[in-house]
Each structure stands twice: as C-alpha cells, then as structure tokens.
Design a protein around this motif. Structure first.
Motif, PDB file in Angstrom:
ATOM      1  N   GLY A 152       0.716  -1.195  -0.055  1.00 61.60           N
ATOM      2  CA  GLY A 152       0.099  -0.155  -0.010  1.00 61.60           C
ATOM      3  C   GLY A 152       0.904   1.362  -0.004  1.00 61.60           C
ATOM      4  O   GLY A 152       2.021   1.056  -0.119  1.00 61.60           O
ATOM      5  N   PRO A 153       0.187   2.359   0.338  1.00 62.32           N
ATOM      6  CA  PRO A 153       0.913   3.730  -0.014  1.00 62.32           C
ATOM      7  C   PRO A 153       2.222   3.810   1.035  1.00 62.32           C
ATOM      8  O   PRO A 153       3.348   4.366   0.807  1.00 62.32           O
ATOM      9  CB  PRO A 153       0.234   4.790   0.223  1.00 62.32           C
ATOM     10  CG  PRO A 153      -1.218   4.103   0.915  1.00 62.32           C
ATOM     11  CD  PRO A 153      -1.029   2.794   0.354  1.00 62.32           C
ATOM     12  N   ALA A 154       2.089   3.084   2.138  1.00 56.93           N
ATOM     13  CA  ALA A 154       3.022   3.241   3.460  1.00 56.93           C
ATOM     14  C   ALA A 154       4.303   2.379   2.939  1.00 56.93           C
ATOM     15  O   ALA A 154       5.438   2.769   2.867  1.00 56.93           O
ATOM     16  CB  ALA A 154       2.419   2.835   4.688  1.00 56.93           C
ATOM     17  N   GLY A 155       3.792   0.899   2.616  1.00 62.55           N
ATOM     18  CA  GLY A 155       5.007   0.211   1.952  1.00 62.55           C
ATOM     19  C   GLY A 155       5.678   0.728   0.727  1.00 62.55           C
ATOM     20  O   GLY A 155       6.702   0.567   0.695  1.00 62.55           O
ATOM     21  N   LEU A 156       5.131   1.037   0.044  1.00 56.35           N
ATOM     22  CA  LEU A 156       5.635   1.672  -1.539  1.00 56.35           C
ATOM     23  C   LEU A 156       6.331   2.798  -1.191  1.00 56.35           C
ATOM     24  O   LEU A 156       7.656   2.955  -1.713  1.00 56.35           O
ATOM     25  CB  LEU A 156       4.460   2.175  -2.498  1.00 56.35           C
ATOM     26  CG  LEU A 156       3.769   0.902  -3.084  1.00 56.35           C
ATOM     27  CD1 LEU A 156       2.483   1.405  -3.952  1.00 56.35           C
ATOM     28  CD2 LEU A 156       4.447  -0.184  -3.676  1.00 56.35           C
ATOM     29  N   ALA A 157       6.170   3.637  -0.313  1.00 59.67           N
ATOM     30  CA  ALA A 157       6.813   4.880   0.080  1.00 59.67           C
ATOM     31  C   ALA A 157       8.161   4.407   0.757  1.00 59.67           C
ATOM     32  O   ALA A 157       9.296   5.259   0.476  1.00 59.67           O
ATOM     33  CB  ALA A 157       6.082   5.994   1.032  1.00 59.67           C
ATOM     34  N   ALA A 158       8.063   3.651   1.653  1.00 65.17           N
ATOM     35  CA  ALA A 158       9.251   3.024   2.305  1.00 65.17           C
ATOM     36  C   ALA A 158      10.273   2.506   1.517  1.00 65.17           C
ATOM     37  O   ALA A 158      11.331   2.661   1.404  1.00 65.17           O
ATOM     38  CB  ALA A 158       8.975   2.244   3.647  1.00 65.17           C
TER      39      ALA A 158
END
Length: 487
Positions: A152-158
C-alpha cells in the motif's frame, strides 16, 4: 509569492468534471486537471501569509508556497522537483486526498482556500506527460537487504526511499497485484490503476523487487487470504537485514445485530475489491452486485461513499446511506476551528450521482425474506445529548434492503500477521512503535519496523506516505548509523 494581489484578483476555480448522468455509465476517472493558465491563476492566489499553515496542515509537509510560486512563473519542472521532494506519489494524493492543507490555508479563514490539491494534480500529471518522472536509482549500493511487507502507500513509500538510499528492497504482497488499498479498495473512477502501474515500473527501475501472491505469516493464514505462497517472519528475519511491516488496518468494524448472518449483508471491503478485479479483467464466479437492488450503506465516511458510487454504476434501484452521528453543519465556524480539520457536511461526487442520506440512525436488525436473504432493515432514530446517544421512543422504521454494505471503518490490522512476528501491540491492536526519538518506528522485535495503518491505525493515504518515508529514514539509520533521507 507570484502575484501580490492574486488572492484579491482571482476567485477559486474548481477542476471540471463530467456530469453525473454520464460518468455513472463507466468506471474511468471523470475529473480533469486544470489547464496551464487556470493553474497559474490559481497559484497566484497563494498570498504572502507569513506563516504557511498549509505546510503544517499537510501530513507530508509539502512545500506548498514554493511550488505555487513556481507554477505561477510556469516553471513546471522545478515545481515538480519541489513537490516530489516531500511526496513520493502526488498522483495518488492529488486525486484522493481530502486536502487538509486547504483547510489550513490562511485564505480559508474568511473565504475560499487556494486550490492546492488541484495544483498538485496538475503538476504531477504534467510531469508524467512531459517524461520528467523517471527512475532515480542510487549512485552506490550499500549491500544491505530490506523486506517490506505490504504494498500500500506506506509500504511503497518506504520501499522507494530505501531503494534510493542504496539498499536492496523486496516488497511482499499477499494479493496478485501490488498496490494494497490503492489497488483493491479505492474505485477506479477515483483512481485508475494505470497510475499505480507506471509508478511500480519506476520503482522497478530503481531496483525494487515485487513478490506478489506471497503472504507473510502462517500457511493456514495464507490459504485464508487467498495467497499462493507463504513466507514466515523467521525466514525474512534470516534473509534480510531489516523488515518493515506496512500491511494496513484490514479488520473491519462489524455490526452484531440480529440478522447479521443473512445472505446479502456484506462488509464494504468484500464488495469494493471485487469490482476492482472485474475492471482489471478478472473473471469472478459470484460477484456481489447492486444491479436493480435497493442498497443500504451503513457508515458515512469515504468507504461508504465509494460503496454509493459503485452501487450507482451497477445500476442500483435505490441507494440509502445511514450515519450514526448527527448531521454536521453545512458550514463550519472558521474562526473557531481554523487551521484544523473542520467537521462539516461533505457531499462527495458519489453522493451527487444519487443517494438518500440520513443521520442519527442506528440499525436494530436485518429482516429475513424466509429464504435466508435480507429483505429489509429495521432502524431507529437517535438523539444526542452531552455526547451520548439514546433512541428516540417510537421512532423505529423499516426500509427495504436487498443488499446491505457495512462501511463503518476498521478497528485494527489483521492480528495473525502481528502475532506471527511476535511484536508488542498497543491497546487498539496495532503494532507498537513510536514516531520520534531513538528507535522510532522500531517494534519490540529486533530488525522489525512498522509503518502506516498497521502502526497508526486507520488513516489517510497521505499519512501512510508520511509514515513510510519516516520509517525508511529510521531503517536507514539503523542499518548505516546515519541517514541522508529526509524525515
């Protein structure tokens, strides 16, 4: 600021959208970004307010006055650089963020805020159109390996931040396609999935590997999730130098009333992802479909709104949305609440397409048609006094309901994942980790970090991006002793 009198000379201009009658016939996005001149005039409205509260109102701390000034000067490339310095995925937030930055805009005290979201939307779309959004691979590799659980957005950003720091990053996703809630949850008419696909290609160009259909946890939980393969946390801890768990808050809030077990009563997140899959070309045996039905959506938030828009596109006979809380005021008391997020009546594009909305309503029971299917809902009116609710005597009513969608939010991450890692949890069942000081974003288990809804609880996409970015810096410091990644 680009133009000293811009906020006096130019009114706020909204992005144009397709008429409801037309857009209900398809699943594509229907909001168009501003043209160059309209964006320039909108950016001219950004005033020299001294303290840019919009910057603090934005969870990723976008440098809004700076990119507004560059848009006014038509320096689009530098505007894009400024925007991407704080936000990995402006094409997501420019479409689906509720724009807390605009609530904090100084102009919003007594008038209409600068259309910050529409400017962000325009900048990133122009960046993609001009070919300016390209992979940014690290100049040097560190030799360290990081596993990110959840795309999701958190995993992709990290993952993107860690790859740009030179680490070898592998993202594990239980679904068959990467994207998390962005992929399977947000309807295509709000976010077409091509935006996710091209961002994933950029990340692959930066060295990020994606392993889809892989559940991190027990084999039994993997079967329940529908994943093709299972990987244990112990394997990740053995094979990687650090692990980031960013799987989201996926346990929905239930409604334990009589008749809950009836066919036709479903969680919103059983309903919405199915349509995402159909739009992607997948064949489903038994899709939950609202066509020609009287649909009742319980829950007045974004997920409920998405159920309304999806039901209308299915061809529902009627759509009704109930909310437990009282109807909020149409206009907030700006001097009282600014620059904070105001509670006021919000009408989404899905509501505009057709929906009967009702507030201060509680569900008493779902009624059986005699064959195990729901046929109606019995509700009751509520009154609120001193923050407490009570039923209004004699206010029970019955409404036809061929399909009921429960969209009342999410209470916690899937507990099996956190239990498999053995991390400590907070009182709400989230992974326990702080966001400041030494060891921020680090869980109780060595080498394991947590970010996004799995740590914070149900929240916005823009908050997930912030958490992913900050967690990446914490991981980089853990692995290298110091970090040049922005926090």
């Amino acid at each position: 600021m680009g133009k000293i009198t811009g906020f006096l000379d130019h009114p706020r201009q909204h992005e144009s959208s397709e008429a409801p009658a037309q857009r209900k016939r398809h699943w594509h996005e229907f909001i168009s970004h501003l043209d160059d001149e309209a964006a320039r005039l909108q950016a001219a409205r950004c005033m020299d307010c001294g303290i840019p509260f919009c910057h603090n109102g934005c969870p990723v701390n976008n440098v809004i006055p700076d990119f507004n000034d560059l848009v006014y000067k038509q320096d689009w490339k530098r505007a894009l650089d400024v925007l991407q310095s704080t936000n990995n995925f402006p094409e997501f937030t420019g479409r689906i963020c509720p724009a807390p930055c605009e609530a904090a805009c100084t102009l919003n005290i007594s008038g209409d805020a600068v259309g910050i979201k529409s400017i962000e939307h325009k900048i990133i779309d122009k960046g993609w159109d001009e070919g300016w959004v390209t992979p940014q691979p690290a100049a040097r590799k560190t030799g360290k390996k990081v596993a990110v659980v959840g795309s999701g957005p958190a995993g992709l950003a990290a993952a993107q931040q860690l790859a740009r720091a030179g680490h070898d990053v592998t993202v594990f996703e239980k679904n068959d396609r990467a994207g998390g809630l962005l992929r399977y949850g947000i309807p295509d008419f709000k976010l077409e999935k091509g935006h996710i696909d091209r961002r994933l290609e950029q990340m692959r160009g930066e060295g990020v590997r994606f392993r889809t259909g892989v559940f991190v946890g027990s084999a039994d939980d993997a079967k329940t999730s529908g994943a093709a393969e299972a990987v244990t946390p112990a394997q990740l801890q053995q094979d990687f130098d650090a692990v980031v768990i960013a799987g989201g808050a996926e346990t929905p809030r239930d409604l334990p009333v009589p008749g809950r077990e009836l066919d036709g009563v479903h969680f919103a997140m059983d309903f919405l992802p199915q349509q995402n899959r159909v739009n992607a070309g997948d064949a489903l045996d038994q899709q939950i479909h609202a066509g020609a039905k009287h649909v009742v959506v319980i829950g007045g938030g974004d997920t409920g709104s998405d159920c309304v828009g999806t039901s209308n596109r299915h061809g529902a006979e009627a759509v009704t949305q109930f909310e437990l809380l009282p109807q909020p005021p149409e206009q907030e008391n700006k001097p009282l609440v600014w620059p904070y997020w105001p509670i006021r009546l919000r009408t989404s594009s899905s509501h505009e397409e057709g929906c009967q909305r009702d507030w201060s309503v509680a569900t008493k029971r779902f009624n059986d048609d005699g064959q195990g299917r729901v046929k109606s809902l019995t509700g009751v009116r509520l009154k609120w006094e001193n923050g407490k609710m009570a039923e209004v005597p004699g206010s029970e009513f019955e409404i036809r309901a061929d399909l009921v969608l429960l969209a009342m939010g999410f209470v916690s991450p899937v507990q099996g994942v956190l239990d498999a890692f053995g991390v400590d949890k907070d009182k709400r069942g989230n992974a326990k980790a702080t966001t400041d000081g030494e060891g921020c974003y680090r869980t109780s288990v060595n080498k394991v970090f947590a970010a996004g809804d799995m740590r914070r609880g149900q929240s916005l996409v823009v908050w997930a991006i912030r958490e992913g970015r900050q967690c990446a810096r914490a991981v980089d410091e853990f692995l290298m002793g110091a970090s040049t990644l922005p926090r």
